[in-house]
Design a protein around this motif. Structure first.
Motif, PDB file in Angstrom:
ATOM      1  N   LYS A   1       0.872  -1.182   0.000  1.00  0.00           N
ATOM      2  CA  LYS A   1       0.000   0.000   0.000  1.00  0.00           C
ATOM      3  C   LYS A   1       0.905   1.226   0.000  1.00  0.00           C
ATOM      4  CE  LYS A   1      -3.763  -1.943   2.692  1.00  0.00           C
ATOM      5  NZ  LYS A   1      -4.315  -2.026   4.027  1.00  0.00           N
ATOM      6  N   VAL A   2       0.711   2.111  -0.968  1.00  0.00           N
ATOM      7  CA  VAL A   2       1.612   3.261  -1.093  1.00  0.00           C
ATOM      8  C   VAL A   2       0.818   4.549  -1.275  1.00  0.00           C
ATOM      9  CG1 VAL A   2       3.455   4.317  -2.473  1.00  0.00           C
ATOM     10  CG2 VAL A   2       3.385   1.826  -2.213  1.00  0.00           C
ATOM     11  N   ILE A   3       1.174   5.544  -0.466  1.00  0.00           N
ATOM     12  CA  ILE A   3       0.713   6.915  -0.720  1.00  0.00           C
ATOM     13  C   ILE A   3       1.897   7.619  -1.386  1.00  0.00           C
ATOM     14  CG2 ILE A   3      -0.029   9.108   0.302  1.00  0.00           C
ATOM     15  CD1 ILE A   3      -0.959   7.549   2.783  1.00  0.00           C
ATOM     16  N   ALA A   4       1.707   8.162  -2.582  1.00  0.00           N
ATOM     17  CA  ALA A   4       2.813   8.875  -3.233  1.00  0.00           C
ATOM     18  C   ALA A   4       2.512  10.366  -3.277  1.00  0.00           C
ATOM     19  CB  ALA A   4       3.034   8.349  -4.648  1.00  0.00           C
ATOM     20  N   ILE A   5       3.563  11.155  -3.078  1.00  0.00           N
ATOM     21  CA  ILE A   5       3.473  12.607  -3.252  1.00  0.00           C
ATOM     22  C   ILE A   5       4.185  12.871  -4.568  1.00  0.00           C
ATOM     23  CG2 ILE A   5       4.009  14.865  -2.192  1.00  0.00           C
ATOM     24  CD1 ILE A   5       2.612  13.019  -0.186  1.00  0.00           C
ATOM     25  N   GLY A   6       3.490  13.424  -5.553  1.00  0.00           N
ATOM     26  CA  GLY A   6       4.123  13.603  -6.860  1.00  0.00           C
ATOM     27  C   GLY A   6       3.654  14.869  -7.548  1.00  0.00           C
ATOM     28  N   ASN A   7       4.217  15.109  -8.730  1.00  0.00           N
ATOM     29  CA  ASN A   7       3.840  16.320  -9.471  1.00  0.00           C
ATOM     30  C   ASN A   7       2.366  16.277  -9.870  1.00  0.00           C
ATOM     31  OD1 ASN A   7       6.599  16.632  -9.380  1.00  0.00           O
ATOM     32  ND2 ASN A   7       6.728  17.462 -11.457  1.00  0.00           N
TER      33      ASN A   7
ATOM     34  N   TYR B   1      -2.654   9.073  -4.320  1.00  0.00           N
ATOM     35  CA  TYR B   1      -1.719  10.016  -4.944  1.00  0.00           C
ATOM     36  C   TYR B   1      -2.021  11.430  -4.476  1.00  0.00           C
ATOM     37  CZ  TYR B   1       1.200  12.135  -8.474  1.00  0.00           C
ATOM     38  OH  TYR B   1       2.200  12.839  -9.099  1.00  0.00           O
ATOM     39  N   VAL B   2      -1.009  12.095  -3.954  1.00  0.00           N
ATOM     40  CA  VAL B   2      -1.185  13.477  -3.474  1.00  0.00           C
ATOM     41  C   VAL B   2      -0.409  14.398  -4.419  1.00  0.00           C
ATOM     42  CG1 VAL B   2      -0.806  15.079  -1.553  1.00  0.00           C
ATOM     43  CG2 VAL B   2      -1.336  12.662  -1.086  1.00  0.00           C
ATOM     44  N   PRO B   3      -1.118  15.243  -5.168  1.00  0.00           N
ATOM     45  CA  PRO B   3      -0.429  16.096  -6.136  1.00  0.00           C
ATOM     46  C   PRO B   3       0.162  17.355  -5.511  1.00  0.00           C
ATOM     47  CG  PRO B   3      -2.802  16.390  -6.310  1.00  0.00           C
ATOM     48  CD  PRO B   3      -2.581  15.396  -5.211  1.00  0.00           C
ATOM     49  N   VAL B   4       1.339  17.718  -6.026  1.00  0.00           N
ATOM     50  CA  VAL B   4       2.038  18.937  -5.609  1.00  0.00           C
ATOM     51  C   VAL B   4       2.397  19.689  -6.889  1.00  0.00           C
ATOM     52  CG1 VAL B   4       4.202  19.784  -4.592  1.00  0.00           C
ATOM     53  CG2 VAL B   4       2.980  17.909  -3.497  1.00  0.00           C
ATOM     54  N   GLU B   5       2.169  21.004  -6.900  1.00  0.00           N
ATOM     55  CA  GLU B   5       2.516  21.781  -8.102  1.00  0.00           C
ATOM     56  C   GLU B   5       4.010  21.662  -8.381  1.00  0.00           C
ATOM     57  OE1 GLU B   5       0.825  23.264 -10.459  1.00  0.00           O
ATOM     58  OE2 GLU B   5      -0.976  22.537  -9.464  1.00  0.00           O
ATOM     59  N   PRO B   6       4.412  21.466  -9.649  1.00  0.00           N
ATOM     60  CA  PRO B   6       5.837  21.328  -9.947  1.00  0.00           C
ATOM     61  C   PRO B   6       6.642  22.547  -9.500  1.00  0.00           C
ATOM     62  CG  PRO B   6       4.510  20.780 -11.865  1.00  0.00           C
ATOM     63  CD  PRO B   6       3.575  21.324 -10.842  1.00  0.00           C
ATOM     64  N   ALA B   7       7.884  22.296  -9.095  1.00  0.00           N
ATOM     65  CA  ALA B   7       8.798  23.375  -8.692  1.00  0.00           C
ATOM     66  C   ALA B   7      10.202  22.871  -8.996  1.00  0.00           C
ATOM     67  CB  ALA B   7       8.651  23.667  -7.201  1.00  0.00           C
ATOM     68  N   SER B   8      11.209  23.709  -8.798  1.00  0.00           N
ATOM     69  CA  SER B   8      12.561  23.224  -9.084  1.00  0.00           C
ATOM     70  C   SER B   8      13.019  22.297  -7.949  1.00  0.00           C
ATOM     71  CB  SER B   8      13.532  24.374  -9.319  1.00  0.00           C
ATOM     72  OG  SER B   8      13.592  25.177  -8.183  1.00  0.00           O
ATOM     73  N   GLU B   9      13.936  21.407  -8.314  1.00  0.00           N
ATOM     74  CA  GLU B   9      14.311  20.291  -7.429  1.00  0.00           C
ATOM     75  C   GLU B   9      14.559  20.697  -5.975  1.00  0.00           C
ATOM     76  OE1 GLU B   9      14.220  17.240  -7.782  1.00  0.00           O
ATOM     77  OE2 GLU B   9      15.818  16.229  -6.677  1.00  0.00           O
ATOM     78  N   HIS B  10      15.386  21.736  -5.773  1.00  0.00           N
ATOM     79  CA  HIS B  10      15.787  22.056  -4.407  1.00  0.00           C
ATOM     80  C   HIS B  10      14.743  22.902  -3.676  1.00  0.00           C
ATOM     81  CE1 HIS B  10      19.448  21.069  -6.679  1.00  0.00           C
ATOM     82  NE2 HIS B  10      19.701  20.354  -5.596  1.00  0.00           N
ATOM     83  N   LEU B  11      13.698  23.301  -4.384  1.00  0.00           N
ATOM     84  CA  LEU B  11      12.597  24.026  -3.743  1.00  0.00           C
ATOM     85  C   LEU B  11      11.405  23.116  -3.445  1.00  0.00           C
ATOM     86  CD1 LEU B  11      12.567  27.440  -5.645  1.00  0.00           C
ATOM     87  CD2 LEU B  11      13.287  26.967  -3.309  1.00  0.00           C
ATOM     88  N   LEU B  12      11.329  21.986  -4.137  1.00  0.00           N
ATOM     89  CA  LEU B  12      10.193  21.078  -3.920  1.00  0.00           C
ATOM     90  C   LEU B  12       9.984  20.717  -2.445  1.00  0.00           C
ATOM     91  CD1 LEU B  12      10.433  18.743  -7.034  1.00  0.00           C
ATOM     92  CD2 LEU B  12       8.361  19.913  -6.260  1.00  0.00           C
TER      93      LEU B  12
END
Ligand code: F6R
Length: 380
Positions: free
Chosen positions: A310-316, A329-340
């Motif tokens: 069972k997996v909850i993923a946080i992704g773009n 699946y929990v969506p997050v608005e895309p951002a640059s790698e070190h700001l994510l």
């Protein structure tokens, strides 16, 4: 509702999660003029950077996790060699040292005994010290050679939330400053990175209500889990550690954070119907190293699906692959790698908050914990 106006919240922790966009704006305004590091920035750090290009970070708990994220950011953007120590370990180590790092202590309160002891130990070793605290008149801020305060505002709930994201933001600015000082980043790239950081508060603000609703329902769905494994790679490993700590302290549910690639080296034996995973699977499509990390994580998610985990993923928010591989699946608005990390940690904070409610925990004052871990003066 106007920006800055807060609705009624049943707990300080939830209020402080919601205060993050404003806390970030206030903190950034200390260091930025328009899209540039302000004139005081270089003056503040004068004499702190070591010629050897080494940095030592000492902190405890959540503050140490922001240090783990900074380790990757400072190494990736500046090529510095960074060590992150537990304050409680560093302050007790003797021996000789042949390195000459610049030292950073990270502390919300600026008073944590172990981190204060680490600051004094760094001084004893002759290192220049920088204190990043949420209390500009704290002992650490006053004793360090250099202080970079946060303006998160008073944080009342024991679980750190807004101080953590503000620490990440200041550490990111420090990395940008060091990268440009060392000739690793030109003025145009610096301005572009600052603009991306400045865009984050608004983006987080726009996502908060959606995350609140989704994470409340996920907490209800996963409330009987016995334990959780949180996985992340690179800078996201720090957020896996932070997500797991937040869950433990807020809801009393056991959780551990691991680098994603370590799962099959032992912890996977724990994964079962009652031990789900939370996987950070965001990506910066403009950065090859991030895409590589993401692809490896996608492969791991395929394997976990085959395994029946069972997996909850946080992704773009626009991801085409991960949602089909995971349970939730929990969506997050895309951002640059070190700001994510600054945005992807927020749904994890909300998950801990709602898990605490599911388990009837007094989330602002979890048992056995205090807001600042300071030594009790002896009776003598
Ligand atoms: C976690 C938490 C603690 C603190 C730690 C260090 O939510 O609040 O782990 O991060 O006790 O405290 P400060 O940052 O005040 O040094």
């Amino acid at each position: 509702m106007k920006r800055g106006e807060m609705p009624e919240f049943p707990h300080e922790m939830l209020r402080e999660i919601y205060e993050q966009p404003e806390a970030l704006r206030r903190t950034l305004s200390i260091y930025l003029s328009g899209q540039r590091l302000n004139q005081g920035f270089a003056g503040r750090l004068k004499g702190w950077s070591s010629a050897e290009g080494e940095v030592l970070i000492a902190a405890s708990g959540s503050s140490r996790h922001s240090g783990l994220a900074a380790e990757i950011t400072l190494e990736d953007l500046c090529g510095l060699a960074v060590d992150v120590e537990y304050s409680s370990e560093y302050s007790c180590r003797g021996g000789t040292e042949r390195r000459h790092p610049s030292a950073i202590v990270l502390s919300q309160s600026g008073e944590t005994s172990d981190t204060l002891a680490a600051l004094r130990e760094a001084h004893r070793r002759g290192h220049k010290t920088l204190a990043i605290t949420n209390a500009s008149a704290s002992t650490m801020a006053l004793e360090a050679d250099v202080s970079m305060p946060l303006a998160a505002g008073v944080e009342k709930a024991v679980p750190a939330t807004k101080s953590f994201t503000c620490q990440l933001a200041v550490l990111y600015l420090l990395a940008l400053y060091e990268a440009s000082r060392m000739g690793q980043m030109d003025a145009e790239a610096l301005t572009a990175q600052v603009a991306r950081l400045q865009a984050l508060p608004k983006s987080i603000e726009a996502q908060l209500d959606g995350w609140r609703e989704q994470l409340a329902s996920l907490a209800s769905k996963y409330k009987s889990a016995a334990s959780f494994l949180y996985l992340g790679r690179g800078v996201h490993y720090a957020i896996a550690r932070e997500g797991a700590l937040k869950l433990k302290e807020a809801s009393y549910i056991h959780a551990e954070g691991y680098p994603a690639g370590e799962l099959k080296h032992g912890p996977n034996a724990l994964v079962s119907d009652t031990v789900p995973l939370v996987v950070l699977a965001t990506v910066d499509r403009d950065l090859d190293a991030s895409v590589l990390r993401y692809e490896k994580t996608v492969q791991l998610l395929r394997d976990l699906k085959t395994q029946g985990a069972k997996v909850i993923a946080i992704g773009n928010a626009n991801d085409q692959e991960v949602p089909a591989l995971v349970s939730d699946y929990v969506p997050v608005e895309p951002a640059s790698e070190h700001l994510l990390p600054i945005s992807e940690v927020v749904p994890l904070q909300l998950f801990s908050y709602f898990m605490a409610l599911e388990h009837g925990v007094d989330v602002d004052r979890p048992r056995n914990l205090s807001k600042a871990v300071v030594e009790t003066p002896s009776a003598a």
